[in-house]
Design a protein around this motif. Structure first.
Motif, PDB file in Angstrom:
ATOM      1  N   VAL A   1       1.103  -1.459  -0.059  1.00 25.04           N
ATOM      2  CA  VAL A   1      -0.301  -0.433   0.136  1.00 25.04           C
ATOM      3  C   VAL A   1       0.820   1.067   0.098  1.00 25.04           C
ATOM      4  CG1 VAL A   1      -1.688   1.122   0.682  1.00 25.04           C
ATOM      5  CG2 VAL A   1      -2.138  -0.929   1.227  1.00 25.04           C
ATOM      6  N   VAL A   2       0.648   2.355  -1.182  1.00 25.72           N
ATOM      7  CA  VAL A   2       1.311   3.458  -1.276  1.00 25.72           C
ATOM      8  C   VAL A   2       0.494   4.266  -1.677  1.00 25.72           C
ATOM      9  CG1 VAL A   2       3.406   1.934  -2.091  1.00 25.72           C
ATOM     10  CG2 VAL A   2       2.353   2.927  -3.138  1.00 25.72           C
ATOM     11  N   THR A   3       1.321   5.589  -1.332  1.00 28.32           N
ATOM     12  CA  THR A   3       0.597   6.772  -2.181  1.00 28.32           C
ATOM     13  C   THR A   3       1.359   7.358  -2.512  1.00 28.32           C
ATOM     14  OG1 THR A   3       1.405   8.283   0.304  1.00 28.32           O
ATOM     15  CG2 THR A   3      -1.129   7.079   0.261  1.00 28.32           C
ATOM     16  N   LEU A   4       0.855   8.457  -3.756  1.00 27.95           N
ATOM     17  CA  LEU A   4       1.513   8.985  -4.949  1.00 27.95           C
ATOM     18  C   LEU A   4       1.261  10.319  -4.889  1.00 27.95           C
ATOM     19  CD1 LEU A   4       1.481   7.527  -7.667  1.00 27.95           C
ATOM     20  CD2 LEU A   4       2.853   6.738  -6.399  1.00 27.95           C
ATOM     21  N   GLN A   5       2.170  11.756  -5.084  1.00 29.33           N
ATOM     22  CA  GLN A   5       2.338  12.847  -5.295  1.00 29.33           C
ATOM     23  C   GLN A   5       1.455  12.647  -6.043  1.00 29.33           C
ATOM     24  OE1 GLN A   5       5.931  14.428  -5.816  1.00 29.33           O
ATOM     25  NE2 GLN A   5       7.345  13.831  -4.518  1.00 29.33           N
ATOM     26  N   LYS A   6       0.333  13.944  -5.847  1.00 29.81           N
ATOM     27  CA  LYS A   6      -0.890  14.230  -6.644  1.00 29.81           C
ATOM     28  C   LYS A   6      -0.515  14.047  -8.556  1.00 29.81           C
ATOM     29  CE  LYS A   6      -4.908  17.588  -7.170  1.00 29.81           C
ATOM     30  NZ  LYS A   6      -5.315  18.640  -6.648  1.00 29.81           N
ATOM     31  N   ASN A   7       0.693  15.507  -8.647  1.00 29.74           N
ATOM     32  CA  ASN A   7       0.666  14.959 -10.915  1.00 29.74           C
ATOM     33  C   ASN A   7       1.156  13.653 -10.706  1.00 29.74           C
ATOM     34  OD1 ASN A   7       0.188  17.710  -9.977  1.00 29.74           O
ATOM     35  ND2 ASN A   7       2.030  18.071 -10.029  1.00 29.74           N
ATOM     36  N   ASP A   8       2.254  13.229 -10.101  1.00 34.06           N
ATOM     37  CA  ASP A   8       2.412  11.673 -10.271  1.00 34.06           C
ATOM     38  C   ASP A   8       0.961  10.518 -10.558  1.00 34.06           C
ATOM     39  OD1 ASP A   8       4.564  12.452 -10.659  1.00 34.06           O
ATOM     40  OD2 ASP A   8       5.698  11.640  -8.624  1.00 34.06           O
ATOM     41  N   PHE A   9      -0.231  11.057  -9.811  1.00 32.11           N
ATOM     42  CA  PHE A   9      -0.723   9.899  -9.431  1.00 32.11           C
ATOM     43  C   PHE A   9      -1.992   9.813 -10.392  1.00 32.11           C
ATOM     44  CE2 PHE A   9      -5.246   8.520  -8.837  1.00 32.11           C
ATOM     45  CZ  PHE A   9      -5.530   7.187  -7.890  1.00 32.11           C
ATOM     46  N   ARG A  10      -1.989  11.449 -11.062  1.00 31.67           N
ATOM     47  CA  ARG A  10      -2.781  11.436 -12.324  1.00 31.67           C
ATOM     48  C   ARG A  10      -1.487  11.711 -13.256  1.00 31.67           C
ATOM     49  NH1 ARG A  10      -3.988  18.412 -11.148  1.00 31.67           N
ATOM     50  NH2 ARG A  10      -5.946  17.613  -9.765  1.00 31.67           N
ATOM     51  N   GLU A  11      -0.547  11.335 -13.841  1.00 31.90           N
ATOM     52  CA  GLU A  11      -0.308  11.200 -14.554  1.00 31.90           C
ATOM     53  C   GLU A  11      -0.681   9.201 -15.077  1.00 31.90           C
ATOM     54  OE1 GLU A  11       4.710  10.198 -16.811  1.00 31.90           O
ATOM     55  OE2 GLU A  11       4.083  11.957 -15.027  1.00 31.90           O
ATOM     56  N   LEU A  12      -0.183   8.920 -13.253  1.00 35.60           N
ATOM     57  CA  LEU A  12      -0.115   7.333 -14.011  1.00 35.60           C
ATOM     58  C   LEU A  12      -1.484   7.250 -13.871  1.00 35.60           C
ATOM     59  CD1 LEU A  12       1.478   4.261 -12.405  1.00 35.60           C
ATOM     60  CD2 LEU A  12      -0.561   5.420 -10.664  1.00 35.60           C
ATOM     61  N   SER A  13      -2.450   7.812 -13.434  1.00 37.43           N
ATOM     62  CA  SER A  13      -4.244   7.314 -13.973  1.00 37.43           C
ATOM     63  C   SER A  13      -4.298   7.164 -15.480  1.00 37.43           C
ATOM     64  CB  SER A  13      -5.111   7.537 -13.176  1.00 37.43           C
ATOM     65  OG  SER A  13      -4.734   9.448 -13.945  1.00 37.43           O
ATOM     66  N   ARG A  14      -3.340   7.399 -16.180  1.00 36.35           N
ATOM     67  CA  ARG A  14      -3.234   7.372 -17.623  1.00 36.35           C
ATOM     68  C   ARG A  14      -2.776   6.307 -18.035  1.00 36.35           C
ATOM     69  NH1 ARG A  14      -2.143  13.270 -16.773  1.00 36.35           N
ATOM     70  NH2 ARG A  14      -0.099  13.439 -17.393  1.00 36.35           N
ATOM     71  N   LEU A  15      -2.425   5.576 -16.956  1.00 35.12           N
ATOM     72  CA  LEU A  15      -1.710   4.819 -18.152  1.00 35.12           C
ATOM     73  C   LEU A  15      -2.157   3.114 -17.849  1.00 35.12           C
ATOM     74  CD1 LEU A  15       1.399   5.401 -16.170  1.00 35.12           C
ATOM     75  CD2 LEU A  15       0.930   5.732 -18.899  1.00 35.12           C
ATOM     76  N   ASN A  16      -4.055   3.153 -17.782  1.00 35.85           N
ATOM     77  CA  ASN A  16      -5.175   2.485 -16.897  1.00 35.85           C
ATOM     78  C   ASN A  16      -4.373   1.356 -18.291  1.00 35.85           C
ATOM     79  OD1 ASN A  16      -6.855   1.645 -15.567  1.00 35.85           O
ATOM     80  ND2 ASN A  16      -8.632   2.705 -16.363  1.00 35.85           N
TER      81      ASN A  16
END
Length: 597
Positions: free
Chosen positions: A117-132
């Motif tokens: 279980v980890v948390t990402l920085q806001k901008n990184d999370f948004r970028e990651l979500s585009r790699l669905n």
């Protein structure tokens, strides 16, 4: 910041809350998800029909969501998924998440099973979500993706900027706390204190604090894991140290056999309740503990679970509690100690979102459907921050109105409370309860917003008849039972429409003493105690192509996924009217139609 390298699409920095290594296909969403009522604990299907991941399965995936929302029972669903092999392989959050993370911690502490279980920085999370859909690796905090299902390479060095940050313990323990950890008070209390301290670390709390009472939500039966957890604590000698009440359980404990509940479900659900009672909890079995004589007062430090109860306690009573996950609640009851964090502290009770429209109070002839609609909309505006509502003081909402508002709000928001200027106890004036700084923002609400919420909560087809009216989510109060009796008086219910009310034993007993139960049963109302609609299944809710009608914004949201049926939402009067008119629902309320430009 994300980085790239040969063989990897992206790599992200993260903060680790539970260590581990995993690989799988990424399923990502920018919308919070409640696991209770939103994910099937036995299959891992996302059953929240209002969520963009609806119909997808979480098993063996890498799940990325901003955070959880809704029910405190999400930790129970998470534990169930991990123990039955249906869970995700890792979870990535945008911000610290308490409820789902606690479920993983319990699996690790009590059963030796875990996932990262980890948390990402806001901008990184948004970028990651585009790699669905991409294959994703999590290795002790390093998160990376690639285009193919390459095997996990644990020896790949960390990429520049992707070194994980591990949370470190900041909790200063008293001699009494250490005694628990040393096993002075028994094995159950030792394990409970380990869980409390671990959660305190997650929350960044510097110390623990005394708690005056606990309300346990972990008595909801999510499957064999929830029962195994409770019975293990009991068999270790667990006994609560402070007054402890119990939430609604999954069956009407006294009548589930007569109701035709399958013993394979009814028996373990009843055993789960017994396990908590054996540990000294009171068999109150209500999701509305604020209706009990033991309800806390302004400023009391308590530890309540159950989302609507937490929001009501903080917002309406002015007591102080975090939105405690299932299993942490009993851990606090066994030790009397809780992390000093969250809404227990003054600054964390401030609002950062002002919700206002000075004209909304001018709406004529509103009914009780107004408050769950407004609460639902405010929850969507504030998925993780505390809001303050301005401009409805003159409407003088009742306690039941605030209950309906808070339950709908808590369904779609992870925030532990709300304020209403001139109504809730800490919001005498706006300036007293808003943060001071650039984070404070304001948003207007108009009737079109409520119309949109009404459309979302009304999932039934046009002119689809009903065969069930569902009332009491959260549990009906004595005042609501009295109001229902007044609406039914002199009316005749149609034989093919069932009207069922869930309420706590206390409210039911008072209503029976006052003759209200007998009167309503003659009309055709059935009462069910101990359990609530989010736990009720067949045969109380039989398979049918007809719709269900409710006055609960919470149940109108969760119901389609829980029952597989379509829903109408309306006022209490609308519900009675539909039960008396061949199960036909008229449609949008006039006060809403007449005020939408």
């Amino acid at each position: 910041m994300a980085t790239t390298s040969p063989g990897a699409t992206s790599s992200f920095r993260s903060t680790v809350y539970v260590t581990g290594k995993a690989s799988g296909t990424l399923i990502a969403s920018n919308l919070e998800l409640s696991f209770w009522g939103g994910v099937n604990a036995q299959t891992s299907e996302v059953i929240d029909r209002h969520h963009e991941l609806s119909g997808q399965y979480l098993q063996d995936t890498i799940l990325a969501i901003p955070g959880g929302r809704g029910s405190c029972s999400g930790s129970g669903v998470m534990l169930e998924l991990l123990l039955n092999g249906k869970g995700p392989k890792a979870i990535l959050f945008q911000r610290r998440e308490d409820i789902l993370t606690l479920g993983v911690m319990i699996a690790e502490e009590m059963f030796g099973k875990s996932i990262p279980v980890v948390t990402l920085q806001k901008n990184d999370f948004r970028e990651l979500s585009r790699l669905n859909g991409q294959y994703t690796h999590v290795v002790d905090g390093r998160v990376s993706t690639n285009d193919t299902n390459d095997p996990l390479n644990e020896n790949v060095p960390y990429l520049s900027g992707s070194q994980p940050t591990k949370s470190t313990s900041m909790v200063e323990l008293s001699e009494g706390d250490q005694a628990f950890l040393d096993g002075v008070h028994g094995e159950a209390a030792r394990v409970a204190m380990r869980i409390v301290v671990r959660m305190a670390d997650l929350l960044g709390a510097q110390e623990l604090m005394n708690i005056s009472q606990v309300h346990i939500d972990g008595c909801v039966y999510t499957g064999p894991a929830s029962l195994a957890f409770a019975e293990r604590l009991r068999d270790m000698g667990g006994k609560v140290r402070i007054p402890t009440s119990l939430n609604s359980i999954s069956v009407d404990q006294k009548r589930w056999r007569a109701q035709g509940i399958d013993p394979t479900f009814g028996e373990p659900a009843a055993k789960l309740a017994d396990a908590y009672v054996d540990m000294g909890a009171r068999p109150t079995f209500t999701c509305a503990p604020y209706q009990l004589e033991s309800a806390p007062r302004l400023g009391d430090q308590i530890a309540w679970a159950e989302s609507n109860a937490v929001v009501y306690a903080n917002s309406v009573l002015g007591a102080r509690t975090m939105k405690y996950p299932d299993f942490l609640d009993i851990s606090i009851a066994l030790t009397g100690r809780a992390p000093k964090a969250g809404p227990h502290i003054d600054i964390n009770r401030k609002a950062s979102l002002i919700v206002e429209n000075p004209r909304i109070h001018e709406v004529k002839n509103i009914d009780d459907a107004f408050y769950p609609l407004l609460g639902y909309h405010v929850g969507t505006l504030a998925p993780s921050e505390i809001p303050v509502v301005v401009g409805i003081q003159s409407l003088a909402p009742s306690k039941d109105d605030l209950k309906a508002f808070g339950a709908a709000f808590a369904t779609v928001s992870s925030a532990p409370m709300f304020h209403i200027v001139g109504v809730t106890p800490e919001a005498a004036v706006l300036d007293a309860i808003v943060i001071d700084g650039p984070q404070l923002r304001s948003v207007d609400v108009d009737m079109k917003d409520l119309e949109s919420c009404w459309g979302e909560l009304n999932s039934a087809y046009k002119n689809q008849p009903i065969d069930l009216v569902s009332l009491g989510n959260p549990h009906f109060s004595l005042t609501e039972i009295r109001k229902l009796a007044g609406l039914c008086r002199g009316r005749t219910k149609k034989d093919d429409v069932a009207v069922v009310v869930t309420c706590g034993r206390t409210s039911y007993g008072l209503a029976r003493q006052g003759g209200l139960v007998e009167e309503l049963e003659k009309f055709g109302v059935e009462f069910i105690t101990d359990t609530c609609w989010c736990m009720i299944t067949q045969p109380v809710i039989p398979p049918s192509k007809k719709a269900i009608m409710t006055n609960s914004g919470k149940y109108a949201h969760y119901g389609p996924g829980l029952t597989g049926r379509k829903f109408y939402f309306g006022s209490l009067a609308d519900c009675v009217e539909a039960a008396c008119r061949d199960g036909v629902v008229e449609g949008k309320p006039r006060w809403l139609s007449n005020n939408v430009a």
